[in-house]
Design a protein around this motif. Structure first.
Motif, PDB file in Angstrom:
ATOM      1  N   ILE A  46       0.818  -1.215   0.000  1.00 49.29           N
ATOM      2  CA  ILE A  46       0.000   0.000   0.000  1.00 49.29           C
ATOM      3  C   ILE A  46       0.850   1.262   0.000  1.00 49.29           C
ATOM      4  N   SER A  47       1.886   1.292   0.815  1.00 52.40           N
ATOM      5  CA  SER A  47       2.634   2.537   0.991  1.00 52.40           C
ATOM      6  C   SER A  47       3.898   2.634   0.168  1.00 52.40           C
ATOM      7  N   SER A  48       4.226   1.553  -0.544  1.00 54.53           N
ATOM      8  CA  SER A  48       5.426   1.536  -1.401  1.00 54.53           C
ATOM      9  C   SER A  48       6.691   1.843  -0.607  1.00 54.53           C
ATOM     10  N   THR A  49       6.753   1.379   0.654  1.00 51.86           N
ATOM     11  CA  THR A  49       7.911   1.695   1.473  1.00 51.86           C
ATOM     12  C   THR A  49       8.741   0.472   1.810  1.00 51.86           C
ATOM     13  N   ALA A  50       8.466  -0.640   1.144  1.00 48.59           N
ATOM     14  CA  ALA A  50       9.244  -1.837   1.441  1.00 48.59           C
ATOM     15  C   ALA A  50      10.675  -1.647   0.956  1.00 48.59           C
ATOM     16  N   PRO A  51      11.673  -1.810   1.836  1.00 51.19           N
ATOM     17  CA  PRO A  51      13.057  -1.590   1.421  1.00 51.19           C
ATOM     18  C   PRO A  51      13.533  -2.664   0.471  1.00 51.19           C
ATOM     19  N   ALA A  52      14.367  -2.259  -0.434  1.00 52.28           N
ATOM     20  CA  ALA A  52      14.909  -3.213  -1.390  1.00 52.28           C
ATOM     21  C   ALA A  52      16.070  -3.962  -0.758  1.00 52.28           C
ATOM     22  N   ALA A  53      16.026  -5.282  -0.819  1.00 55.35           N
ATOM     23  CA  ALA A  53      17.106  -6.108  -0.309  1.00 55.35           C
ATOM     24  C   ALA A  53      18.157  -6.288  -1.388  1.00 55.35           C
ATOM     25  N   SER A  54      19.365  -6.478  -0.939  1.00 59.69           N
ATOM     26  CA  SER A  54      20.451  -6.625  -1.913  1.00 59.69           C
ATOM     27  C   SER A  54      20.420  -7.987  -2.551  1.00 59.69           C
ATOM     28  N   THR A 324       0.680   7.943  -9.570  1.00 57.12           N
ATOM     29  CA  THR A 324       1.794   8.827  -9.911  1.00 57.12           C
ATOM     30  C   THR A 324       2.438   9.393  -8.657  1.00 57.12           C
ATOM     31  N   TYR A 325       1.628   9.780  -7.701  1.00 57.99           N
ATOM     32  CA  TYR A 325       2.146  10.334  -6.441  1.00 57.99           C
ATOM     33  C   TYR A 325       2.959   9.291  -5.678  1.00 57.99           C
ATOM     34  N   ASP A 326       2.489   8.048  -5.658  1.00 54.56           N
ATOM     35  CA  ASP A 326       3.159   6.995  -4.894  1.00 54.56           C
ATOM     36  C   ASP A 326       4.548   6.670  -5.430  1.00 54.56           C
ATOM     37  N   VAL A 327       4.724   6.701  -6.760  1.00 53.26           N
ATOM     38  CA  VAL A 327       6.034   6.337  -7.320  1.00 53.26           C
ATOM     39  C   VAL A 327       7.013   7.505  -7.324  1.00 53.26           C
ATOM     40  N   GLY A 328       6.540   8.707  -7.010  1.00 53.67           N
ATOM     41  CA  GLY A 328       7.451   9.843  -6.919  1.00 53.67           C
ATOM     42  C   GLY A 328       7.226  10.938  -7.935  1.00 53.67           C
ATOM     43  N   GLY A 329       6.124  10.875  -8.679  1.00 52.03           N
ATOM     44  CA  GLY A 329       5.808  11.944  -9.598  1.00 52.03           C
ATOM     45  C   GLY A 329       5.858  11.528 -11.057  1.00 52.03           C
ATOM     46  N   LEU A 330       5.427  12.445 -11.926  1.00 50.24           N
ATOM     47  CA  LEU A 330       5.357  12.178 -13.355  1.00 50.24           C
ATOM     48  C   LEU A 330       6.732  11.875 -13.949  1.00 50.24           C
ATOM     49  N   ALA A 331       7.759  12.548 -13.463  1.00 47.23           N
ATOM     50  CA  ALA A 331       9.105  12.338 -14.005  1.00 47.23           C
ATOM     51  C   ALA A 331       9.564  10.899 -13.790  1.00 47.23           C
ATOM     52  N   VAL A 332       9.251  10.338 -12.634  1.00 45.62           N
ATOM     53  CA  VAL A 332       9.641   8.957 -12.342  1.00 45.62           C
ATOM     54  C   VAL A 332       8.881   7.993 -13.244  1.00 45.62           C
ATOM     55  N   VAL A 333       7.594   8.249 -13.451  1.00 46.32           N
ATOM     56  CA  VAL A 333       6.791   7.387 -14.321  1.00 46.32           C
ATOM     57  C   VAL A 333       7.379   7.364 -15.721  1.00 46.32           C
ATOM     58  N   LEU A 334       7.684   8.530 -16.261  1.00 45.12           N
ATOM     59  CA  LEU A 334       8.226   8.607 -17.617  1.00 45.12           C
ATOM     60  C   LEU A 334       9.629   8.014 -17.697  1.00 45.12           C
ATOM     61  N   GLN A 335      10.448   8.251 -16.668  1.00 47.70           N
ATOM     62  CA  GLN A 335      11.821   7.743 -16.680  1.00 47.70           C
ATOM     63  C   GLN A 335      11.843   6.215 -16.703  1.00 47.70           C
ATOM     64  N   ARG A 336      11.060   5.584 -15.833  1.00 47.33           N
ATOM     65  CA  ARG A 336      11.061   4.126 -15.766  1.00 47.33           C
ATOM     66  C   ARG A 336      10.530   3.509 -17.055  1.00 47.33           C
ATOM     67  N   ASN A 337       9.533   4.126 -17.645  1.00 48.21           N
ATOM     68  CA  ASN A 337       9.003   3.599 -18.902  1.00 48.21           C
ATOM     69  C   ASN A 337       9.969   3.833 -20.055  1.00 48.21           C
ATOM     70  N   VAL A 416       1.707   4.069 -15.584  1.00 47.42           N
ATOM     71  CA  VAL A 416       1.795   4.044 -14.125  1.00 47.42           C
ATOM     72  C   VAL A 416       1.950   2.609 -13.629  1.00 47.42           C
ATOM     73  N   SER A 417       1.256   1.677 -14.266  1.00 46.00           N
ATOM     74  CA  SER A 417       1.342   0.272 -13.863  1.00 46.00           C
ATOM     75  C   SER A 417       2.778  -0.231 -13.960  1.00 46.00           C
ATOM     76  N   TYR A 418       3.453   0.105 -15.067  1.00 47.26           N
ATOM     77  CA  TYR A 418       4.833  -0.362 -15.176  1.00 47.26           C
ATOM     78  C   TYR A 418       5.738   0.360 -14.186  1.00 47.26           C
ATOM     79  N   ALA A 419       5.517   1.647 -13.976  1.00 47.04           N
ATOM     80  CA  ALA A 419       6.342   2.376 -13.009  1.00 47.04           C
ATOM     81  C   ALA A 419       6.228   1.766 -11.621  1.00 47.04           C
ATOM     82  N   VAL A 420       5.075   1.263 -11.287  1.00 45.18           N
ATOM     83  CA  VAL A 420       4.862   0.642  -9.978  1.00 45.18           C
ATOM     84  C   VAL A 420       5.475  -0.755  -9.924  1.00 45.18           C
ATOM     85  N   TYR A 421       5.295  -1.537 -10.987  1.00 44.38           N
ATOM     86  CA  TYR A 421       5.712  -2.944 -10.977  1.00 44.38           C
ATOM     87  C   TYR A 421       6.954  -3.189 -11.830  1.00 44.38           C
ATOM     88  N   HIS A 422       7.825  -2.195 -11.971  1.00 37.96           N
ATOM     89  CA  HIS A 422       8.984  -2.349 -12.849  1.00 37.96           C
ATOM     90  C   HIS A 422       9.985  -3.368 -12.329  1.00 37.96           C
TER      91      HIS A 422
END
Length: 696
Positions: A46-54, A324-337, A416-422
């Protein structure tokens, strides 16, 4: 989601044996550990705050990254609980269940939408009808049968039920058109298309403006001036009864297949977020939709579509903005795609077997949209519910703008779907059991913590389905009654008989959709499926419409030959293409995905096969782009009709009614005294004539 896969997943993915050791802990500690794991996982989603493990990654032959871990880590869990005990990851099935938290408020929102539709049906089916009967009685009491007779003719059963008495307003009809053609297929299938293949499909937005302009200039003037209830009446006036019957049958077959497709998408969405089977919710929604369509007619359909349109727009916008807000904004969505190559354009090629080329999207897409959204019984029936051609032109403009905006939102939701599940593709891991469940998975991730918003999204998807279903049922009733039943009878139907046939057809086809959803479930990705199935009938119909208004020299017999050839060729190509996709023989290039960041366990063999062993198939005739189907069918129909004219001869233009030909082609006809009369002017003349008779 950003986390690591379990050691068991890694060893399976790389082909090694899987061994997992379960630590020995007390019952209370185990219960607390599992509970804590579920809570932390849901919070992460829900909050997109799960830390990434190495983790380390080794390149695979397919160009993706395959997650790998140290062999010694396979015997211990990878995550440590905050209470000090080891913690196991959730499986795909368990995680899917944690996402099924449709709350009381969500159910209330969903039920409220269905209840509003039912109330609208009750109003137009019973309350308004009583008010009209009372008004008719008052008119009859004041001035005898004169004005009341005119009112009765204007408000006859078929006219009122099928075209709303031709007194509807522009904006509600435009919203109804949007709701009718932006079905669940468009709402969910479009975003899935962007996620899987990139933004090539988004160029269809250009064709919406082109097709709208062509329809506005070429087709609308003819149908609006004729003021027919069924567009296939035009076929009889232009070609004869044979083409009218053929067109009606093609429409019935197409719509009968299309309606369960519209119901299937929202059903799987509801199943995704609630855990309820699609065979539970489908009958309920179909019955409610059949009810308000049956009792309220086109007025109930249009005003229900207005409510459903606002729900659709609201639900899609909320998901896009919050995602869009959860992933960090429009720039992040476009960058990841952009990094994944999803911001792509159709290929510049003449090869028709390329899935989406610029030529197939612009030319094929335009011709497809003309037939599917602008020139068919469903849309023309809406335009004919307006008082005049001027109203229809304004309606076309508003409809085109709203449709472009809504489909743009659907395309953006795919980005947005890909930005979230990239980092963790839910389609490959089967967290989304069907690819078209991806948008609902995104919705639960972004809106699941907000009571009422999941219900709004599901209501929006079902709104799209309800509007498409009600529109299709109403149009089926129109075509079957006007084009099939009445021509077979020696005497015209009475008002009571007309009411019986119209409502009986709606009920019959409404209940048939319930059973046909089971068949649709087996047929694959719905965007190309819907286009493929519809093209078998839309291709010939496009040729018939086009030659009808633009080639006055072609006879009905010639058109019959061209239509049958077009239907058979398209049926052969489309059926084999769909079977090839279902059997995995036709595989198109897909955009890259990754499962490196998944924080739940899944079947590694399935993921490895879906990502690393997937390869496009060799192209052949059955790889023909689905955007070419309708255009290809229209061209075949036209070419073979012209060839058949060499045998059957050409139409006598001196006998051709100019009203049947588009304005720009009337200069080829012999000069005649022809004047277009608006329907409201015709009514005024009739009323004046009736008053003159009463006074005399």
């Amino acid at each position: 989601m950003s986390a690591t896969t379990s050691p068991a997943d890694s060893s399976t993915a790389t082909g090694g044996p899987t061994t997992t050791t379960t630590p020995t802990i007390s019952t209370s500690t185990a219960a607390a550990t599992v509970t804590n794991a579920i809570v932390k996982t849901v919070e992460a989603i829900i909050s997109s705050t799960a830390p990434a493990a190495s983790q380390s990654a080794s390149p695979s032959p397919s160009g993706f990254s395959t997650p790998t871990q140290s062999p010694t880590s396979s015997s211990t869990p990878t995550t440590t609980a905050s209470m000090g005990g080891p913690e196991e990851k959730l499986s795909v099935q368990d995680l899917s269940q944690t996402l099924q938290h449709f709350g009381v408020v969500d159910y209330l929102v969903f039920i409220a939408m269905l209840a509003v539709c039912a109330v609208i049906g009750v109003y137009f089916g019973f309350i308004e009808k009583k008010q009209k009967a009372k008004k008719k009685g008052q008119l009859a009491g004041k001035d005898g049968a004169g004005a009341a007779g005119v009112e009765e003719r204007r408000g006859s059963e078929a006219l009122d039920y099928l075209v709303g008495g031709r007194q509807m307003k522009v904006f509600p009809v435009a919203l109804s058109l949007v709701a009718s053609f932006v079905s669940g297929i468009s709402l969910l299938g479009t975003s899935t298309e962007i996620y899987v293949y990139g933004t090539q499909y988004a160029f269809i937005l250009v064709t919406l403006a082109i097709s709208g302009a062509i329809s506005w200039y070429i087709f609308l003037p003819v149908f609006c001036n004729l003021q027919l209830t069924s567009t296939y009446e035009y076929f009889q006036l232009r070609y004869g009864a044979g083409i009218r019957n053929l067109g009606a049958v093609l429409f019935i077959v197409d719509t009968t297949i299309w309606l369960p497709l519209c119901m299937y998408i929202p059903a799987i969405t509801y199943s995704q977020v609630t855990g309820t089977g699609i065979y539970v919710i489908t009958p309920i929604v179909c019955i409610i939709c059949t009810f308000y369509t049956c009792v309220g007619g086109l007025k109930a359909v249009i005003w229900s579509d207005v409510i459903q349109s606002f729900v659709m727009f609201g639900s899609i916008l909320v998901v896009c903005i919050k995602g869009t807000y959860d992933v960090g904004g429009l720039a992040v969505v476009l960058q990841r795609n952009e990094e994944s190559g999803r911001l792509n354009a159709p290929e510049w090629t003449w090869d028709p077997t390329v899935r989406l080329s610029m030529l197939s999207v612009i030319v094929g897409g335009t011709l497809h949209k003309i037939q599917s959204s602008d020139v068919n019984q469903i849309s023309i029936q809406r335009f004919l519910s307006l008082p005049s051609y001027e109203h229809a032109k304004r309606c076309m403009q508003v409809f085109t703008l709203l449709l472009i905006f809504l489909l743009s939102c659907c395309c953006y939701m795919g980005l947005v779907s890909y930005a979230v599940y990239h980092e963790c593709d839910p389609i490959s891991t089967k967290l989304a059991k069907a690819s078209d469940q991806l948008p609902s998975l995104l919705m639960m991730r972004t809106l699941g913590s907000m009571p009422g918003l999941p219900g709004l999204f599901v209501a929006g998807v079902f709104s799209a389905a309800l509007s498409s279903l009600s529109t299709g049922l109403n149009s089926l009733a129109c075509v079957l009654t006007q084009d099939i039943v009445q021509p077979l009878l020696k005497k015209p139907l009475t008002e009571r008989q007309t009411a019986f046939w119209l409502r009986g057809i709606v009920v019959g086809f409404g209940f048939s959709c319930i059973g046909m959803v089971k068949i649709v479930e087996k047929l694959g990705n719905v965007v190309p499926l819907a286009t493929t199935v519809g093209a078998v009938s839309m291709g010939p119909l496009l040729g018939i419409y086009g030659m009808g208004v633009g080639l006055p020299w072609v006879k009905g017999k010639s058109v019959m030959v061209g239509s049958l050839v077009s239907f058979l060729v398209l049926a052969w190509i489309c059926i084999n293409a769909q079977l090839g996709q279902m059997n995995g023989e036709i595989r198109y290039p897909k955009m890259p995905v990754s499962v490196e960041g998944c924080d739940y366990t899944f079947d590694n063999a399935t993921v490895f096969q879906a990502i690393y062993e997937y390869s496009p198939s060799d192209r052949n005739l059955y790889h023909l782009s689905f955007f070419w189907y309708t255009a290809f069918g229209g061209v075949i129909c036209t070419v073979f009709s012209l060839l058949a004219s060499l045998f059957f001869g050409w139409e006598d233009l001196s006998q051709m009614d100019p009203a049947l030909i588009t304005t720009c082609m009337r200069r080829f006809l012999p000069n005649k005294n022809y004047q277009a009369v608006k329907m409201q002017d015709l009514f005024k003349r009739k009323e004046c004539h009736a008053e003159t008779e009463i006074n005399s």
